[in-house]
Enzyme design. Structure first.
Site, PDB file in Angstrom:
ATOM      1  N   GLU A 404       0.843  -1.209   0.000  1.00  0.00           N
ATOM      2  CA  GLU A 404       0.000   0.000   0.000  1.00  0.00           C
ATOM      3  C   GLU A 404       0.879   1.260   0.000  1.00  0.00           C
ATOM      4  O   GLU A 404       0.558   2.261   0.615  1.00  0.00           O
ATOM      5  CB  GLU A 404      -0.953   0.032   1.207  1.00  0.00           C
ATOM      6  CG  GLU A 404      -1.754  -1.234   1.400  1.00  0.00           C
ATOM      7  CD  GLU A 404      -3.114  -1.226   0.705  1.00  0.00           C
ATOM      8  OE1 GLU A 404      -3.523  -0.171   0.203  1.00  0.00           O
ATOM      9  OE2 GLU A 404      -3.739  -2.297   0.659  1.00  0.00           O
TER      10      GLU A 404
HETATM   11  C1  LIG Z   1       3.015 -10.448   0.341  1.00  0.00           C
HETATM   12  C2  LIG Z   1       2.848  -9.384  -0.660  1.00  0.00           C
HETATM   13  C3  LIG Z   1       1.595  -9.139  -1.215  1.00  0.00           C
HETATM   14  C4  LIG Z   1       1.443  -8.140  -2.179  1.00  0.00           C
HETATM   15  N1  LIG Z   1       0.207  -7.966  -2.744  1.00  0.00           N
HETATM   16  C5  LIG Z   1       0.097  -7.105  -3.795  1.00  0.00           C
HETATM   17  C6  LIG Z   1      -1.121  -7.024  -4.526  1.00  0.00           C
HETATM   18  O1  LIG Z   1      -2.120  -7.688  -4.192  1.00  0.00           O
HETATM   19  N2  LIG Z   1      -1.191  -6.206  -5.604  1.00  0.00           N
HETATM   20  C7  LIG Z   1      -0.111  -5.453  -5.992  1.00  0.00           C
HETATM   21  O2  LIG Z   1      -0.231  -4.737  -6.980  1.00  0.00           O
HETATM   22  N3  LIG Z   1       1.056  -5.505  -5.325  1.00  0.00           N
HETATM   23  C8  LIG Z   1       1.190  -6.325  -4.250  1.00  0.00           C
HETATM   24  N4  LIG Z   1       2.391  -6.425  -3.585  1.00  0.00           N
HETATM   25  C9  LIG Z   1       3.495  -5.607  -4.022  1.00  0.00           C
HETATM   26  C10 LIG Z   1       3.790  -4.449  -3.091  1.00  0.00           C
HETATM   27  O3  LIG Z   1       2.802  -3.476  -3.184  1.00  0.00           O
HETATM   28  C11 LIG Z   1       5.176  -3.921  -3.453  1.00  0.00           C
HETATM   29  O4  LIG Z   1       6.079  -4.863  -2.953  1.00  0.00           O
HETATM   30  C12 LIG Z   1       5.447  -2.551  -2.918  1.00  0.00           C
HETATM   31  O5  LIG Z   1       4.689  -1.611  -3.590  1.00  0.00           O
HETATM   32  C13 LIG Z   1       6.925  -2.178  -3.013  1.00  0.00           C
HETATM   33  O6  LIG Z   1       7.411  -2.380  -4.302  1.00  0.00           O
HETATM   34  P1  LIG Z   1       8.763  -3.250  -4.527  1.00  0.00           P
HETATM   35  O7  LIG Z   1       8.616  -4.497  -3.752  1.00  0.00           O
HETATM   36  O8  LIG Z   1       9.015  -3.336  -5.952  1.00  0.00           O
HETATM   37  O9  LIG Z   1       9.878  -2.401  -3.819  1.00  0.00           O
HETATM   38  P2  LIG Z   1      10.706  -1.178  -4.450  1.00  0.00           P
HETATM   39  O10 LIG Z   1       9.773  -0.220  -5.063  1.00  0.00           O
HETATM   40  O11 LIG Z   1      11.808  -1.722  -5.262  1.00  0.00           O
HETATM   41  O12 LIG Z   1      11.290  -0.537  -3.135  1.00  0.00           O
HETATM   42  C14 LIG Z   1      12.465  -1.007  -2.477  1.00  0.00           C
HETATM   43  C15 LIG Z   1      12.881  -0.010  -1.436  1.00  0.00           C
HETATM   44  O13 LIG Z   1      13.187   1.238  -2.075  1.00  0.00           O
HETATM   45  C16 LIG Z   1      12.426   2.276  -1.524  1.00  0.00           C
HETATM   46  N5  LIG Z   1      12.100   3.253  -2.568  1.00  0.00           N
HETATM   47  C17 LIG Z   1      11.486   3.030  -3.747  1.00  0.00           C
HETATM   48  N6  LIG Z   1      11.326   4.180  -4.405  1.00  0.00           N
HETATM   49  C18 LIG Z   1      11.838   5.150  -3.610  1.00  0.00           C
HETATM   50  C19 LIG Z   1      11.969   6.563  -3.725  1.00  0.00           C
HETATM   51  N7  LIG Z   1      11.488   7.232  -4.767  1.00  0.00           N
HETATM   52  N8  LIG Z   1      12.545   7.237  -2.708  1.00  0.00           N
HETATM   53  C20 LIG Z   1      13.005   6.589  -1.634  1.00  0.00           C
HETATM   54  N9  LIG Z   1      12.902   5.283  -1.463  1.00  0.00           N
HETATM   55  C21 LIG Z   1      12.337   4.555  -2.446  1.00  0.00           C
HETATM   56  C22 LIG Z   1      11.217   1.619  -0.957  1.00  0.00           C
HETATM   57  O14 LIG Z   1      10.640   2.407   0.097  1.00  0.00           O
HETATM   58  C23 LIG Z   1      11.777   0.315  -0.436  1.00  0.00           C
HETATM   59  O15 LIG Z   1      12.330   0.494   0.848  1.00  0.00           O
HETATM   60  C24 LIG Z   1       2.554  -7.384  -2.591  1.00  0.00           C
HETATM   61  C25 LIG Z   1       3.801  -7.625  -2.026  1.00  0.00           C
HETATM   62  C26 LIG Z   1       3.954  -8.626  -1.090  1.00  0.00           C
HETATM   63  C27 LIG Z   1       5.314  -8.879  -0.542  1.00  0.00           C
END
Ligand SMILES: Cc1cc2nc3c(=O)[nH]c(=O)nc-3n(C[C@H](O)[C@H](O)[C@H](O)COP(=O)(O)OP(=O)(O)OC[C@H]3O[C@@H](n4cnc5c(N)ncnc54)[C@H](O)[C@@H]3O)c2cc1C
Ligand SMILES: Cc1cc2nc3c(=O)[nH]c(=O)nc-3n(C[C@H](O)[C@H](O)[C@H](O)COP(=O)(O)OP(=O)(O)OC[C@H]3O[C@@H](n4cnc5c(N)ncnc54)[C@H](O)[C@@H]3O)c2cc1C
Lengths: 597, 264
Positions: A404
């Site tokens: 979220e």
């Molecule tokens: C169990 C589980 C269920 C999920 N369910 C859903 C679902 O139903 N539908 C769906 O669409 N998604 C889902 N997700 C995905 C989830 O929403 C994403 O994992 C989340 O949005 C973070 O994206 P990412 O994992 O690619 O991390 P990244 O975006 O790669 O982030 C990695 C780190 O970098 C930081 N970061 C990224 N951008 C910036 C910035 N601009 N400035 C500073 N820091 C930054 C983040 O805060 C984080 O600490 C799920 C994930 C999990 C693990």
């Protein structure tokens, strides 16, 4: 009695609300209490007995439980009655989310998606035909929803998704190709709300039925927690999506995606309240029966400290969540949910409180993480062993700071939203900063220590706002429109804002309770509020100093710090005694009992 | 069919009961109140009868204003209207007093069947239903686990479990039935049900409204008097029977039963 007041998003920073102007958990109506009980009974009667079974993924059981919840109207609190929904106010909706949560991660995942991101986009942005077709089935649990935004290369940066949608030659279909990652409910969903780029650049929402050709799912992810829930990749290969199934307008998918997350965020806050209450009860029970050094460990000061701190944080979290829910109800007043443009209007109204919703999400997920950590600690080695439910709760909790919108992204959003509100003239932030600066010149801290109940805290919150405005003002002056590049400063400002909203929400609630029920019956409310403000105020002081030190030096810094000192002066209270009092009030009943349902 | 259900509000069975300073009652602050579980079976059965035969379910409660909430819950489950008798004179009533109040409410109502719980889980007297039937001069079947109303709605057959078998008792209607655990699985109140309940009628009545005299109820009208309430003796810690194998454990258990407990 004065009426609740419709404040603007972020207005709390510059206006001091009166207790009667905000909604608190002491204001639940009889119907809201009954609704809460109904959800709680479902949680206790249907979910809790199946806790062990639900620890592992059991799709059939999840589906049947969702259907049972649907029969009771528990899946559709935010859906209009004409589409089979229970159409309740947001306070009730938050109560349902809180109470149904008995610390069962797998169900929470499925339920959270079904009632939030997996259905609300249609509620807000669906056409009447889409609503008629899908909402009744989502409300009853006959259809299970999923929300597929994330891709492997696009997480936080989701709007740049690579999934494509190409209009067919006859103009009847979009051909969707791409892959979505980490999609909850993917294993057993019937409906997928997803996003793809039309013509390469037009980010657009789509409603896709799982049974259509070209859709497949990858294996279950082996997750850290939420083992009872399904999370998989979804692959779209030449999926023919009828044009009627475009969700929202072509190229306006970001509106759908971002507004949906907004709701997801305050609902997530509500869910954390429920889980925390469940866990603290378990931990206190344990502490009362665990004998070490000849005594139940609940009698030791350090254990009392943990219990009290959890109670305080839950109290504040709850105060925040229901204050926002009350605010949203006011903002949505007058919108007829069954009218044609109701969804759009609702989305717009909610967007104005994006800042508050982000606060709720960040604060709630961090309170939950604190709580699970301390509950493990109270149980000692046993908390680390899988037979104890805290062990899975500890793992389940962690995801809430990631999905979220990660808590980093939400912190950035808080300040971004504030700056936009200021620039658009929605919030006279610059005037407020100017007023504080002027105030600073003439301000003489009062010497008197004799103050009425919570009056000192009232002053501290007012001062914290001034400190926050000084920090935000100085940072904008220095970086102007480049502020977003200075993420560390932005996050400090966000944290100051969060602390202010948290302090004030607790304060207003305790004052309201005290005005209504008198001091004796509000003792623990007051104690929790005083301890929280005592500590939070000092955090605000430190963070403000960090901001100043990052942006100024020499004489300018010295002047800023001297000004700050005027507002930061206060005499600490005996938080140790107050924490003991708080712990001693909950240990006999072995549960968080500040909120009466 | 017109179905009446008598409903009592009792402390949640999970509540830690504290005895009030007078030593004759329980402290009512900090208690979570619920519908008496046996009355919940009665409500559910009433709703099922209504679903089959049509008609109306009326919930009747006696007690302070907080009882409204339990009646509302029953309305949310699907009952049609509620009556609450709330009067300071009621305080201290025994089962006879409560039955008198209920019969005063009911005598003016049109009814085919009355359902009660077999007992309140708080004071466990288990006689209000019986006294009420007596006062109304109608048959009663108590501690019932199955209810079958005849197709023409003129008689009822009720099952009661007895040692080693089941008694099937038939009665003409109107009759009063008291519910035992096992009669049914009560439904939850649905959210739309709760919202609808808000608009259902709930009448409040006083003793005077019912034409009763304060001397017939409360402490004045009571035939029994509570002298003292004491908490149960604290349970001693249990003992875990030791042993490596089931055989060894069984041997140890028999030894303990023989030597320590002296029961075999
Ligand atoms: C169990 C589980 C269920 C999920 N369910 C859903 C679902 O139903 N539908 C769906 O669409 N998604 C889902 N997700 C995905 C989830 O929403 C994403 O994992 C989340 O949005 C973070 O994206 P990412 O994992 O690619 O991390 P990244 O975006 O790669 O982030 C990695 C780190 O970098 C930081 N970061 C990224 N951008 C910036 C910035 N601009 N400035 C500073 N820091 C930054 C983040 O805060 C984080 O600490 C799920 C994930 C999990 C693990
Ligand atoms: C994976 C694992 C491996 C382990 N390996 C070993 C091993 O190799 N050898 C070995 O001997 N043990 C081992 N242990 C046991 C470990 O050392 C104990 O779990 C630890 O000492 C804590 O004891 P406890 O679990 O009984 O918790 P408790 O002592 O019951 O403590 C529960 C809580 O009460 C608090 N508490 C207890 N007493 C007081 C007090 N007087 N004042 C304030 N607070 C108090 C504790 O800080 C804790 O928060 C292991 C445990 C685990 C989980």
């Amino acid at each position: 009695m004065a009426e609740l007041k419709l404040f603007k998003g972020g207005e709390f920073l510059i206006t001091d609300a009166l207790p009667e102007e905000v909604f608190t958990p002491e204001d639940f109506t009889n119907e809201q209490r009954l609704i809460a009980k109904s959800a709680e009974e479902f949680g206790l009667g249907e979910l809790a007995p199946r806790r062990d079974e639900l620890e592992e993924l059991n799709e059939e059981l999840l589906k049947s439980l969702l259907r049972s919840a649907g029969e009771l109207g528990l899946l559709s609190t935010d859906m209009p009655e004409i589409y089979g929904g229970s159409e309740l106010d947001k306070v009730s909706s938050v109560l349902v989310t809180e109470k149904i949560n008995q610390g069962i991660g797998g169900f929470l995942l499925a339920y959270g998606v079904q009632t939030g991101i997996g259905s609300l986009p249609i509620v807000f942005f669906g056409t009447p035909e889409q609503k008629k077709k899908y909402l009744p089935k989502l409300a009853s649990g006959e259809m299970i929803g999923a929300y597929a935004l994330t891709e492997s290369a696009h997480g936080s940066d989701a709007l740049t998704a690579e999934t494509t949608a190409v209009l067919s030659e006859d103009g009847k279909y979009y051909i969707v190709n791409g892959q979505k990652q980490f999609i909850s409910n993917a294993g057993f969903c019937d409906l997928i709300l997803t996003y793809a780029q039309v013509d390469g650049t037009q980010f657009t929402g789509f409603i896709i039925e799982r049974k259509w050709d070209g859709i497949s799912v990858d294996e279950e992810e082996k997750k850290m927690g939420m083992h009872g829930g399904s999370t998989r990749s979804i692959i779209f290969q030449d999926v023919k999506v009828p044009v009627e199934n475009v969700l929202g307008e072509v190229g306006r998918g970001h509106i759908v995606a971002l507004n949906t997350l907004n709701i997801g965020r305050y609902k997530l806050g509500a869910a954390t309240v429920g889980v925390c209450k469940f866990l603290i009860a378990d931990a206190i029970k344990y502490a009362k029966t665990r004998i070490q050094f000849g005594r139940p460990i609940s009698q030791f000061g350090l254990i009392k400290h943990k219990i009290a701190e959890m109670v305080i944080k839950i109290y504040v979290n709850e105060s925040i969540g229901y204050r926002i829910a009350g605010l949203l109800d006011l903002a949505l007043q007058g919108i007829d949910p069954s009218s044609e443009n109701a969804g759009k209007k609702t989305g717009e109204a909610l967007r104005k409180y994006a800042l508050e919703c982000s606060i709720n999400k960040v604060f709630g997920s961090e309170v939950l993480d604190y709580t699970v950590d301390e509950c493990v600690q109270i149980m000692g080695g046993y908390g680390y062993i899988q037979d104890n439910l805290i062990e899975s709760a500890y793992r389940d909790s962690r995801i809430n700071r990631i999905w979220e919108g990660t808590n980093e992204i939400n912190r950035l959003l808080i300040v971004d939203r504030l700056m936009k509100a200021s620039m658009k003239g929605e919030l006279p932030l610059l005037d407020a900063v100017k007023a504080v600066m002027e105030d600073l010149m003439s301000y003489r801290p009062s010497m008197s220590e004799e103050e009425g109940l919570l009056e000192k805290e009232q002053k501290m919150v007012a001062h914290a706002k001034k400190m926050g405005l000084l920090a935000a003002g100085a940072a904008t002056k220095k970086y102007m429109d480049k502020l977003a590049n200075e993420q560390e400063v932005v996050a400090l400002i966000a944290d100051i804002i969060i602390e202010i909203f948290a302090m004030e929400s607790a304060l207003l609630r305790a004052r309201k309770k005290f005005q209504k029920d008198g001091e004796e019956k509000s003792k623990i409310h007051i104690a929790a509020t005083r301890v929280y403000i005592n500590d939070s105020f000092q955090r605000v002081d430190i963070m403000t100093k960090q901001v100043f030190a990052a942006i100024s030096e020499g004489e300018e810094l010295r002047t800023q710090l001297m000004g700050l000192k005027k507002f930061a002066r206060f005499t600490p209270i005996n938080t140790i005694a107050l924490r003991r009092e708080i712990a001693d009030s909950v240990i006999p009943v072995a549960r968080y009992n500040l909120t009466k349902i | 069919m017109n179905i009446l259900v008598c409903l009592k509000q009792v402390p949640d069975t999970e509540t830690q009961i504290k005895i009030a300073p007078d030593g004759m009652s329980i402290a009512t602050e900090n208690i979570k109140w619920i519908i008496n579980p046996y009355d919940e079976y009665a409500v559910e059965e009433a709703l099922r009868i209504k679903e089959k035969f049509g008609g109306e379910v009326t919930i009747i409660g006696v007690g302070p204003k907080r009882v409204t909430e339990s009646i509302r819950t029953a309305l949310a489950m699907g009952a049609d209207k509620g009556i609450l008798v709330d009067d300071p004179a009621i305080t201290g009533s025994d089962s006879l007093g409560i039955a008198r109040i209920l019969s005063a409410v009911i005598k003016d109502l049109d009814y085919d069947i009355i359902l009660c719980g077999k007992q309140g889980v708080d004071d466990d007297y288990g006689i209000v239903g019986s006294i009420l039937a007596e006062l109304l001069g109608i048959p009663q079947i108590s501690v019932v686990i199955k209810v079958e109303v005849s197709e023409d709605a003129s008689t009822v057959k009720a099952h009661r479990e007895v040692e080693g078998g089941t008694l099937v008792i038939e009665s003409a209607l109107p009759a009063l039935i008291t519910a035992q655990k096992g009669l049914n699985e009560p439904r939850y109140a649905s959210l739309p049900g709760i919202m609808k309940a808000k608009k259902k009628p709930l009448d409040a009545k006083t003793i005077a409204d019912l034409g009763l005299d304060a001397s017939q109820v409360g402490e004045n009208g009571a035939k029994i008097k509570i002298k003292q309430i004491t908490p149960p003796e604290e349970r001693k810690a249990g003992k875990i029977v030791e042993g490596e194998t089931p055989q060894e454990m069984a041997a140890n258990l028999t030894r303990l039963l023989h030597e320590e407990a002296k029961v075999i």
